[in-house]
Structures are given as C-alpha cells and as structure tokens.
Write a protein that holds these residues in place. Structure first.
Motif, PDB file in Angstrom:
ATOM      1  N   GLY A 154       0.818  -1.201   0.000  1.00  0.00           N
ATOM      2  CA  GLY A 154       0.000   0.000   0.000  1.00  0.00           C
ATOM      3  C   GLY A 154       0.851   1.248   0.000  1.00  0.00           C
ATOM      4  O   GLY A 154       1.946   1.281  -0.580  1.00  0.00           O
ATOM      5  N   PRO A 155       0.405   2.291   0.688  1.00  0.00           N
ATOM      6  CA  PRO A 155       1.167   3.534   0.732  1.00  0.00           C
ATOM      7  C   PRO A 155       2.488   3.342   1.460  1.00  0.00           C
ATOM      8  O   PRO A 155       2.609   2.465   2.329  1.00  0.00           O
ATOM      9  CB  PRO A 155       0.236   4.480   1.502  1.00  0.00           C
ATOM     10  N   PRO A 156       3.502   4.122   1.120  1.00  0.00           N
ATOM     11  CA  PRO A 156       4.799   3.989   1.804  1.00  0.00           C
ATOM     12  C   PRO A 156       4.679   4.356   3.272  1.00  0.00           C
ATOM     13  O   PRO A 156       3.804   5.129   3.679  1.00  0.00           O
ATOM     14  CB  PRO A 156       5.694   4.971   1.044  1.00  0.00           C
ATOM     15  N   ALA A 157       5.560   3.783   4.067  1.00  0.00           N
ATOM     16  CA  ALA A 157       5.550   4.038   5.501  1.00  0.00           C
ATOM     17  C   ALA A 157       5.814   5.515   5.793  1.00  0.00           C
ATOM     18  O   ALA A 157       6.661   6.148   5.160  1.00  0.00           O
ATOM     19  CB  ALA A 157       6.593   3.173   6.194  1.00  0.00           C
ATOM     20  N   THR A 158       5.095   6.026   6.770  1.00  0.00           N
ATOM     21  CA  THR A 158       5.318   7.393   7.248  1.00  0.00           C
ATOM     22  C   THR A 158       5.998   7.400   8.607  1.00  0.00           C
ATOM     23  O   THR A 158       6.618   8.393   8.998  1.00  0.00           O
ATOM     24  CB  THR A 158       3.984   8.146   7.376  1.00  0.00           C
ATOM     25  N   HIS A 159       5.870   6.277   9.344  1.00  0.00           N
ATOM     26  CA  HIS A 159       6.402   6.183  10.697  1.00  0.00           C
ATOM     27  C   HIS A 159       6.961   4.773  10.927  1.00  0.00           C
ATOM     28  O   HIS A 159       6.664   3.844  10.182  1.00  0.00           O
ATOM     29  CB  HIS A 159       5.314   6.447  11.741  1.00  0.00           C
ATOM     30  N   ARG A 160       7.738   4.632  11.959  1.00  0.00           N
ATOM     31  CA  ARG A 160       8.150   3.326  12.466  1.00  0.00           C
ATOM     32  C   ARG A 160       7.757   3.249  13.935  1.00  0.00           C
ATOM     33  O   ARG A 160       7.609   4.283  14.604  1.00  0.00           O
ATOM     34  CB  ARG A 160       9.664   3.125  12.320  1.00  0.00           C
ATOM     35  N   VAL A 161       7.559   2.031  14.415  1.00  0.00           N
ATOM     36  CA  VAL A 161       7.291   1.848  15.840  1.00  0.00           C
ATOM     37  C   VAL A 161       8.577   2.155  16.600  1.00  0.00           C
ATOM     38  O   VAL A 161       9.633   1.584  16.314  1.00  0.00           O
ATOM     39  CB  VAL A 161       6.807   0.422  16.139  1.00  0.00           C
ATOM     40  N   ALA A 162       8.499   3.077  17.550  1.00  0.00           N
ATOM     41  CA  ALA A 162       9.663   3.491  18.326  1.00  0.00           C
ATOM     42  C   ALA A 162       9.683   2.851  19.711  1.00  0.00           C
ATOM     43  O   ALA A 162      10.746   2.730  20.322  1.00  0.00           O
ATOM     44  CB  ALA A 162       9.699   5.015  18.455  1.00  0.00           C
ATOM     45  N   ALA A 163       8.517   2.470  20.235  1.00  0.00           N
ATOM     46  CA  ALA A 163       8.464   1.745  21.500  1.00  0.00           C
ATOM     47  C   ALA A 163       8.989   0.330  21.288  1.00  0.00           C
ATOM     48  O   ALA A 163       8.946  -0.195  20.168  1.00  0.00           O
ATOM     49  CB  ALA A 163       7.031   1.703  22.011  1.00  0.00           C
ATOM     50  N   ILE A 164       9.491  -0.311  22.342  1.00  0.00           N
ATOM     51  CA  ILE A 164       9.988  -1.664  22.192  1.00  0.00           C
ATOM     52  C   ILE A 164       8.884  -2.589  21.699  1.00  0.00           C
ATOM     53  O   ILE A 164       9.115  -3.479  20.891  1.00  0.00           O
ATOM     54  CB  ILE A 164      10.617  -2.185  23.502  1.00  0.00           C
ATOM     55  N   ARG A 165       7.666  -2.357  22.173  1.00  0.00           N
ATOM     56  CA  ARG A 165       6.474  -3.039  21.634  1.00  0.00           C
ATOM     57  C   ARG A 165       5.255  -2.208  22.008  1.00  0.00           C
ATOM     58  O   ARG A 165       5.255  -1.496  23.014  1.00  0.00           O
ATOM     59  CB  ARG A 165       6.356  -4.475  22.150  1.00  0.00           C
ATOM     60  N   THR A 166       4.221  -2.316  21.189  1.00  0.00           N
ATOM     61  CA  THR A 166       3.018  -1.540  21.428  1.00  0.00           C
ATOM     62  C   THR A 166       1.831  -2.243  20.784  1.00  0.00           C
ATOM     63  O   THR A 166       2.001  -3.143  19.961  1.00  0.00           O
ATOM     64  CB  THR A 166       3.168  -0.110  20.865  1.00  0.00           C
ATOM     65  N   TYR A 167       0.632  -1.798  21.154  1.00  0.00           N
ATOM     66  CA  TYR A 167      -0.590  -2.336  20.570  1.00  0.00           C
ATOM     67  C   TYR A 167      -1.225  -1.305  19.648  1.00  0.00           C
ATOM     68  O   TYR A 167      -1.020  -0.088  19.813  1.00  0.00           O
ATOM     69  CB  TYR A 167      -1.596  -2.721  21.656  1.00  0.00           C
ATOM     70  N   ALA A 168      -1.985  -1.802  18.701  1.00  0.00           N
ATOM     71  CA  ALA A 168      -2.925  -0.977  17.947  1.00  0.00           C
ATOM     72  C   ALA A 168      -4.315  -1.381  18.415  1.00  0.00           C
ATOM     73  O   ALA A 168      -4.508  -2.484  18.934  1.00  0.00           O
ATOM     74  CB  ALA A 168      -2.777  -1.202  16.448  1.00  0.00           C
ATOM     75  N   PHE A 169      -5.277  -0.501  18.233  1.00  0.00           N
ATOM     76  CA  PHE A 169      -6.629  -0.747  18.726  1.00  0.00           C
ATOM     77  C   PHE A 169      -7.636  -0.641  17.589  1.00  0.00           C
ATOM     78  O   PHE A 169      -7.440   0.114  16.632  1.00  0.00           O
ATOM     79  CB  PHE A 169      -6.969   0.237  19.846  1.00  0.00           C
ATOM     80  N   ALA A 170      -8.708  -1.410  17.713  1.00  0.00           N
ATOM     81  CA  ALA A 170      -9.721  -1.432  16.662  1.00  0.00           C
ATOM     82  C   ALA A 170     -10.379  -0.075  16.480  1.00  0.00           C
ATOM     83  O   ALA A 170     -10.816   0.274  15.381  1.00  0.00           O
ATOM     84  CB  ALA A 170     -10.774  -2.495  16.977  1.00  0.00           C
ATOM     85  N   GLU A 171     -10.453   0.698  17.543  1.00  0.00           N
ATOM     86  CA  GLU A 171     -11.013   2.044  17.531  1.00  0.00           C
ATOM     87  C   GLU A 171     -10.034   2.980  18.243  1.00  0.00           C
ATOM     88  O   GLU A 171      -9.144   2.506  18.958  1.00  0.00           O
ATOM     89  CB  GLU A 171     -12.376   2.070  18.235  1.00  0.00           C
ATOM     90  N   PRO A 172     -10.186   4.301  18.076  1.00  0.00           N
ATOM     91  CA  PRO A 172      -9.300   5.219  18.792  1.00  0.00           C
ATOM     92  C   PRO A 172      -9.658   5.293  20.275  1.00  0.00           C
ATOM     93  O   PRO A 172     -10.028   6.339  20.812  1.00  0.00           O
ATOM     94  CB  PRO A 172      -9.508   6.547  18.067  1.00  0.00           C
ATOM     95  N   SER A 173      -9.534   4.141  20.929  1.00  0.00           N
ATOM     96  CA  SER A 173      -9.848   4.013  22.355  1.00  0.00           C
ATOM     97  C   SER A 173      -9.054   2.844  22.909  1.00  0.00           C
ATOM     98  O   SER A 173      -9.049   1.753  22.302  1.00  0.00           O
ATOM     99  CB  SER A 173     -11.338   3.781  22.568  1.00  0.00           C
ATOM    100  N   ILE A 174      -8.418   3.010  24.047  1.00  0.00           N
ATOM    101  CA  ILE A 174      -7.647   1.918  24.639  1.00  0.00           C
ATOM    102  C   ILE A 174      -8.568   0.827  25.189  1.00  0.00           C
ATOM    103  O   ILE A 174      -8.087  -0.260  25.537  1.00  0.00           O
ATOM    104  CB  ILE A 174      -6.717   2.425  25.756  1.00  0.00           C
ATOM    105  N   LYS A 175      -9.866   1.075  25.232  1.00  0.00           N
ATOM    106  CA  LYS A 175     -10.814   0.066  25.693  1.00  0.00           C
ATOM    107  C   LYS A 175     -11.323  -0.825  24.558  1.00  0.00           C
ATOM    108  O   LYS A 175     -12.017  -1.815  24.811  1.00  0.00           O
ATOM    109  CB  LYS A 175     -11.996   0.736  26.385  1.00  0.00           C
ATOM    110  N   SER A 176     -10.979  -0.485  23.321  1.00  0.00           N
ATOM    111  CA  SER A 176     -11.410  -1.305  22.188  1.00  0.00           C
ATOM    112  C   SER A 176     -10.456  -2.484  22.013  1.00  0.00           C
ATOM    113  O   SER A 176      -9.422  -2.581  22.685  1.00  0.00           O
ATOM    114  CB  SER A 176     -11.469  -0.459  20.909  1.00  0.00           C
ATOM    115  N   ARG A 177     -10.801  -3.388  21.107  1.00  0.00           N
ATOM    116  CA  ARG A 177     -10.009  -4.603  20.912  1.00  0.00           C
ATOM    117  C   ARG A 177      -8.582  -4.272  20.520  1.00  0.00           C
ATOM    118  O   ARG A 177      -8.334  -3.468  19.619  1.00  0.00           O
ATOM    119  CB  ARG A 177     -10.660  -5.476  19.836  1.00  0.00           C
ATOM    120  N   ALA A 178      -7.632  -4.917  21.207  1.00  0.00           N
ATOM    121  CA  ALA A 178      -6.213  -4.669  20.951  1.00  0.00           C
ATOM    122  C   ALA A 178      -5.688  -5.602  19.871  1.00  0.00           C
ATOM    123  O   ALA A 178      -6.063  -6.778  19.798  1.00  0.00           O
ATOM    124  CB  ALA A 178      -5.411  -4.857  22.228  1.00  0.00           C
ATOM    125  N   LEU A 179      -4.815  -5.076  19.024  1.00  0.00           N
ATOM    126  CA  LEU A 179      -4.149  -5.834  17.962  1.00  0.00           C
ATOM    127  C   LEU A 179      -2.652  -5.796  18.231  1.00  0.00           C
ATOM    128  O   LEU A 179      -2.100  -4.766  18.580  1.00  0.00           O
ATOM    129  CB  LEU A 179      -4.449  -5.222  16.593  1.00  0.00           C
TER     130      LEU A 179
END
Length: 275
Positions: free
Chosen positions: A95-120
């Motif tokens: 798809g589109p070229p990367a704009t960012h890289r993950v800088a934390a040692i590890r992190t989650y993404a969420f299904a919605e812009p809420s930390i209470k939504s399903r974590a990926l």
C-alpha cells in the motif's frame, strides 16, 4: 563469481529478472511487492511450517514475491535482503509507503481510537506504519488499527545510542531467526538496535562481521564476534547479547562469556568491530 544464496533471489528454476544474464535459471520473473500485515511473520528456508526460521518480516516490511505456490510465497525481504518462504496469508499488496516506524519496544494498535477497544498486536520496534488518519492521541495505520502516536517516530527520525535500544530487549526470549521484541537472536538484536538508529545492517553474524573497522580498544557500542555469535559492548568490560545459554537477552561480563565459550569449544572472539 559466487553469490551468497541467502541474499540472492535465484534458484535453478527461477530467479529475479534483475539477475538475468548474471545467474543462470530456467525462468526469470519480475518481483511483486507485498507487505507484511501481521506483527511478525516467519521467513523460512523451505515452504513448510516446520522448516527452519531464518529471518522474520515485521509489520509493514515489504517482501518482493517471485513465486506463489501451496500457500507460500518465495522471494526476498526488501529491508535486509534475505531470501526465503513466507506464508501468503500474512501478506497483502503493498500500500502507501511508511510514514512512521514503531519506536516503542512493543506496542498495541486498537480497533477504535480508544484503549478500551479490541487490541491488535503487539507490534515490535522498527515495524513500519503508514498513518492514514488521526484522532486525538491516536494514529490509524494502513492494514492495522489505531496506534498511540507517541509510540511512533516519523520516518527519518532516529535514536542515537544503539546500546540503549538493545537494553530495552533485556529479558526477551532467545528465538532463532527472530527480529521482534518477543523473540530475538544475537544478530537480530544487533540489527534492530542499529536500525533504530538509522543504520541498515546485514542479518547474519558473518555478514555483520564484514562491516565497520577493527576496534582496538573496546568501548560502548562495539561489536564482539565469535563463530556464529555476536554481542554488543555495554561498556569497556560488559556485553549485552541474545544468547542460547540464558535463552534470553542478557548482560554479563565479556570475560565470563569468553571463558564459557572457550570451555564449550567455541573458541576466542574472531573479531572486535566498530560500526
């Protein structure tokens, strides 16, 4: 001329079009760019789930596919050049070229812009993210969910101390062929620490040993090589390395490691390098 098969996309029956006239093959193909859409995907020596993992693709990294058959894609990882087989189900058209890289040692993404939504995830450091929307402190990534944007760094913004990056892997399990924060091998740890600082680096220890210049006096960030192993100097006397003795990323005195390797028949270090 002998080409390293680990980083040469060529077999007797098929090779990359770019190698036509250089490497003999029955057929040549144009690579097709695909992107890893899972947090980490195994790159294997053969098209078999039980085959040796020789490398990993992190989320967002491009895999140049030359052939697809029986649920596997054969090709080359663009980021470090390694050639192997990846399950087709973990790949999607680039798809589109990367704009960012993950800088934390590890992190989650969420299904919605809420930390209470399903974590990926979790997604490991140096994974590549194409931000396509924002909502408050969240950034939506293509082929994934909403990341906390503070855990991302814009492409081109790097850290300055690879040792500090390596220290964030402390305790991570040892995993042959691993490059992620949940499992990493010795050369993967060094590669990822340097990559976070903007330095592209080869995948395997013998390839890494050819980079840089001899280190006459050991200092923080220098690399120590044995046959099949690499460690990074934490200071003048201690190393940090992912190793099969601790089965984890650990810090210990260089003298202690040397003594253990001598006792086990590995021998003395083969090189001290500064990169």
């Amino acid at each position: 001329m002998s080409l390293d098969p680990r980083v040469t996309p060529a077999r007797g029956d098929l090779a990359s079009r770019a190698l036509e006239g250089v490497v003999p093959a029955k057929a040549y193909a144009d690579p097709r760019a695909m992107t890893a859409v899972v947090p980490a995907a195994a790159l294997r020596r053969a098209a078999d789930p039980w085959s040796e993992q020789v490398d990993q693709l992190l989320f967002g990294e491009v895999f140049e596919v030359l052939e697809e058959a029986d649920g596997y894609a054969w090709g080359q990882a663009r980021r470090d050049g390694y050639v192997g087989f990846v399950e087709t189900g973990v790949l999607a058209p680039a798809g589109p070229p990367a704009t960012h890289r993950v800088a934390a040692i590890r992190t989650y993404a969420f299904a919605e812009p809420s930390i209470k939504s399903r974590a990926l995830g979790p997604y490991s450091i140096n994974s590549l993210v194409a931000v396509e929307a924002r909502d408050g402190r969240f950034a939506k990534a293509a082929n994934s969910g909403w990341f906390i944007e503070a855990h991302l760094a814009p492409i081109g913004m790097f850290e300055t101390d690879p040792v500090a990056v390596a220290e964030r892997f402390l305790g991570a399990p040892y995993l042959w062929g691993g490059r992620e924060s949940l499992g990493v091998d010795c050369s993967g740890l060094v590669q990822q620490a340097l990559l976070a600082c903007g330095k592209a680096f080869p995948r395997d220890t013998d390839q890494q040993e050819a980079v840089g210049e001899p280190a006459e006096t050991l200092a923080r960030g220098d690399l120590v090589f044995w046959t099949g192993h690499v460690a990074m100097m934490l200071d003048a006397t201690r190393i940090i390395h992912a190793n099969a003795f601790h089965m984890a990323t650990a810090i210990e005195p260089l003298a202690e490691t040397r003594a253990r390797y001598l006792a086990n028949g590995v021998g003395e270090p083969t090189a001290y390098r500064r990169v």
